[in-house]
Design an enzyme around this catalytic site. Sequence first.
Site, PDB file in Angstrom:
ATOM      1  N   GLU A 209       0.848  -1.187   0.130  1.00 37.80           N
ATOM      2  CA  GLU A 209      -0.027  -0.267  -0.167  1.00 37.80           C
ATOM      3  C   GLU A 209       0.869   1.393   0.055  1.00 37.80           C
ATOM      4  O   GLU A 209       0.493   2.334   0.574  1.00 37.80           O
ATOM      5  CB  GLU A 209      -0.689   0.252   1.709  1.00 37.80           C
ATOM      6  CG  GLU A 209      -2.083  -0.793   1.224  1.00 37.80           C
ATOM      7  CD  GLU A 209      -3.148  -0.831   1.967  1.00 37.80           C
ATOM      8  OE1 GLU A 209      -2.920   0.054   3.023  1.00 37.80           O
ATOM      9  OE2 GLU A 209      -4.712  -1.722   2.105  1.00 37.80           O
TER      10      GLU A 209
ATOM     11  N   GLU B  43      -6.200  -7.978  -1.051  1.00 39.56           N
ATOM     12  CA  GLU B  43      -7.841  -7.560   0.307  1.00 39.56           C
ATOM     13  C   GLU B  43      -8.946  -7.146   0.407  1.00 39.56           C
ATOM     14  O   GLU B  43      -8.807  -5.851   0.360  1.00 39.56           O
ATOM     15  CB  GLU B  43      -6.731  -6.587   1.346  1.00 39.56           C
ATOM     16  CG  GLU B  43      -5.338  -6.929   1.501  1.00 39.56           C
ATOM     17  CD  GLU B  43      -4.987  -6.008   2.637  1.00 39.56           C
ATOM     18  OE1 GLU B  43      -5.074  -5.703   3.529  1.00 39.56           O
ATOM     19  OE2 GLU B  43      -2.970  -6.205   2.553  1.00 39.56           O
TER      20      GLU B  43
HETATM   21  C1  GAL Z   1      -4.773  -2.848   4.837  1.00 38.40           C
HETATM   22  C2  GAL Z   1      -3.060  -3.467   4.696  1.00 38.40           C
HETATM   23  C3  GAL Z   1      -2.826  -4.845   6.368  1.00 38.40           C
HETATM   24  C4  GAL Z   1      -4.019  -4.130   6.662  1.00 38.40           C
HETATM   25  C5  GAL Z   1      -5.584  -3.678   6.878  1.00 38.40           C
HETATM   26  C6  GAL Z   1      -6.565  -4.424   8.265  1.00 38.40           C
HETATM   27  O1  GAL Z   1      -4.662  -1.889   4.574  1.00 38.40           O
HETATM   28  O2  GAL Z   1      -2.593  -3.818   3.401  1.00 38.40           O
HETATM   29  O3  GAL Z   1      -2.003  -5.249   5.794  1.00 38.40           O
HETATM   30  O4  GAL Z   1      -3.132  -3.689   8.208  1.00 38.40           O
HETATM   31  O5  GAL Z   1      -5.007  -2.824   6.135  1.00 38.40           O
HETATM   32  O6  GAL Z   1      -6.434  -5.119   8.956  1.00 38.40           O
END
Ligand code: GAL
Length: 842
Positions: free
Chosen positions: A182, A251
């Site tokens: 990110e 994600e």
């Molecule tokens: C994303 C990040 C993950 C985790 C998630 C929230 O932005 O890439 O590592 O932190 O948010 O759980």
Amino acid sequence: MEAISVFKLLGFFVIFTHLHLITGTVTYDRRSLIINGERRILISGSIHYPRSTPEMWEDLVIKAKNGGLDVIDTYVFWNVHEPSPGIYDFTGRYDIVRFIKTVARNGLYVNLRIGPYVCAEWNFGGFPVWLKYVPGISFRTDNEPFKAAMQGFTRKIVEMMKAENLFESQGGPIILSQIENEYGAQRKSYGAAGKAYINWAAKMAAELNTGVPWSMCKEVDAPDPVINTCNGFYCDTFTPNKPYKPAIWTEAWSGWFTEFGAPIEQRPVPDLAFAVARFVQKGGSFFNYYMYHGGTNFGRTSGGPFITTSYDYDAPIDEYGLIREPKYGHLTELHRAIKLCEPAFFSSDAIYIPLGQRQQAYVYEGNGNCAAFLSNFETEFAVRVLFRNRHYKLPPWSISILPDCKNVVFNTAKVVSQTSGMQMVRTGSRLKSWESHHEDISTLANGPSLSSFGLMEQINITRDTSDYLWYSTSINISPSETIIREGRKATLTVQSRGHGVHIFVNGRHLGSAYGSRETTRFTANAHVDLQGGTNIISLLSMAAGLPNVGTHFESRDTGILGPVSLGGLDQGTIDLSRGPWTYKVGLNGETMNLNSPHGTSFVDWSRVSFVNHHQQPLKWYKAYFDTPKGNEPLALDMKSMVRGQVWVNGQSIGRYWTKHAKGKCSPCKYPGAFRPGKCQTGCNVPTQRWYHVPRSWLNPRRNLLVLFEEVGGNISRISLVKRTQANVCSSTFEHHPTISNWQIESSGETSMLRDTKVRLQCGIGQSISEIKFASFGTPFGSCGSFQHGTCHAPNSLELIQKSCVGQESCEVMASNDYFAMDPCPNVLKRLLIEAVCSIKPN
Ligand code: GAL
């Protein structure tokens, strides 16, 4: 209607045929990853290896596989692997090779997100703390010391994987890797240097020649050949930065993380399934649930500050490794439906057909295959749509999946999977032989300590080897001071950058204060009874998880940076900040390893009398317990304690904090965009009460429990509990060929459509002991509070009892045949059941 052009189609097939010839590689084009020439819709889930134990891994992977997953995704956690420069640890929970081999053995692929910055609510975002002290370092930018360290670790991991033949190009399971994490969110603050850094990171990674593609999530500028990917609650509007890259969702947030003092965030599964189906209907071919199993932040691994020890994440597999229903089951059905669409999905691009104002169809058709996704974005009402001469009723905020362009095999809002209620029940195993040891603070001024004029930053001194740093100073007060003569109190004010402080003056605990995840800065005030002569001020500063998000990790400060002042004296307020301070890293008990079986013998312990038990701060406690029989997951109920850390047989269970959750917990409806805060539970009770004790850490008898309590609490109420299934609920509609409704549109070919069975399944070692509710008719309500409707087959309860009681699982049909009657002809009926699960009688 927008149809794809012949030109596009031709281009697609040219690429497709060409790539078919390549073997032993992973490549990609605009539609998907291509593994050894084959295209697949890849369904992935994050399971972070250090957040469970090696003994749990196989079971988690098998559950993931049974849930329809093709890929396991994990970050690589630099700080646990390289605790000091050049000293590596790949043992136990950190045995990443063993983890990847476990995944491979079960026939799944791996997405290895090396980072090495990972965020992940993990201490310092995965950076080793020593990195902060490399001269001239600046994190995550075009800075030589940082790049050298990042390259060193990335190469180390890649080489380890290569040595074990773990990349797909070598016949192994790893089909994709990630560099950085990110970065897009931070790039602005780094300007041109940030751009140079990202270009360097991509080149550095590509030159490692893994034979599989690299990705960067949330980095729109990811340079070729790196694939930029999406993270979020929804990713259907995401387009990669080049037309020849596939849409990958690294994600898909299945829930959200928790912080101490906040409620638990839940994401309703109909919305998650809707989000996934939205992504796939638009052509997305790889999605990953973050998290599929969240697990536990054992030890001092949680980020933060104040991320809870539980990293449950409302994931399809819960913290303890048990299946969470209906989330797991509903997603499993979704995956099955998506896989049925695969031949059509890869035979063309999506054809978009508007069906209404907020209703759409996406159709894939070619080579004799056809699949369609019918969506309704209305949040309030179901809509009837016409698609290819048939009517379909779409519930609000949902997608129906038609793998043959005719029959609905799945609707994202229609959850038919069983719901299970979990409970924590006391085990017969008592915690016995309680003893305590008081952390001695009288010797703070002696022993190895550091002195300075002025206040020093905490992590610089502790290097994060402990949560704790003592800041001590003394002040001489004349007996003639007015407050001494009049017996009034002075005011001590302590300003801290985080994360908490316990204030002691002349050995007495006068109060504690904490920052929060959002603002680590806070001010603590204490009313102090000073004495004539020397007064010792001892401040125990506490860092509870280093921040994991953001920029410039090199300049993150923690601890008591002042001012520290004393008010109410004859001369007014005096600033103690610039005076002499001594520092001591950690607790005596930590130095002596009191938490481990061999360390407990170094000090004298006193028997704890529960009758005269005096709640005192800074106390070590120990007790023993035998392991309860069975294989249900175990946990410690810490509700009666305040704050500290806990160990079993020398293994750290994590930090505990019985902080009550403040939030807005109200019933939540799935339709409408999800965001954290929408579906909260657990308000006004401790955010985390139970702490997972992995069974593999236990001996059959005399397990040593040690805890360090910072504030006070009632140890007599600590107990060992096990997690079991309390009840299961299940529901399904009958199959009715003539009644048109959104569940059943036509007498279909596909088995799921006709599947009108209700299946009830209890947990391991349990059976169904009672049927609390059963009704075939028009019952309604939610699990735990079902009610009869106007239509009800009176023999429902009796029949279900006969089929299910005493069984571990049972299946019954929602049909007139099964109930030997039709309680209301021409009405679409459903069957709702609630069953109680209990330990199987021997
Ligand atoms: C994303 C990040 C993950 C985790 C998630 C929230 O932005 O890439 O590592 O932190 O948010 O759980």
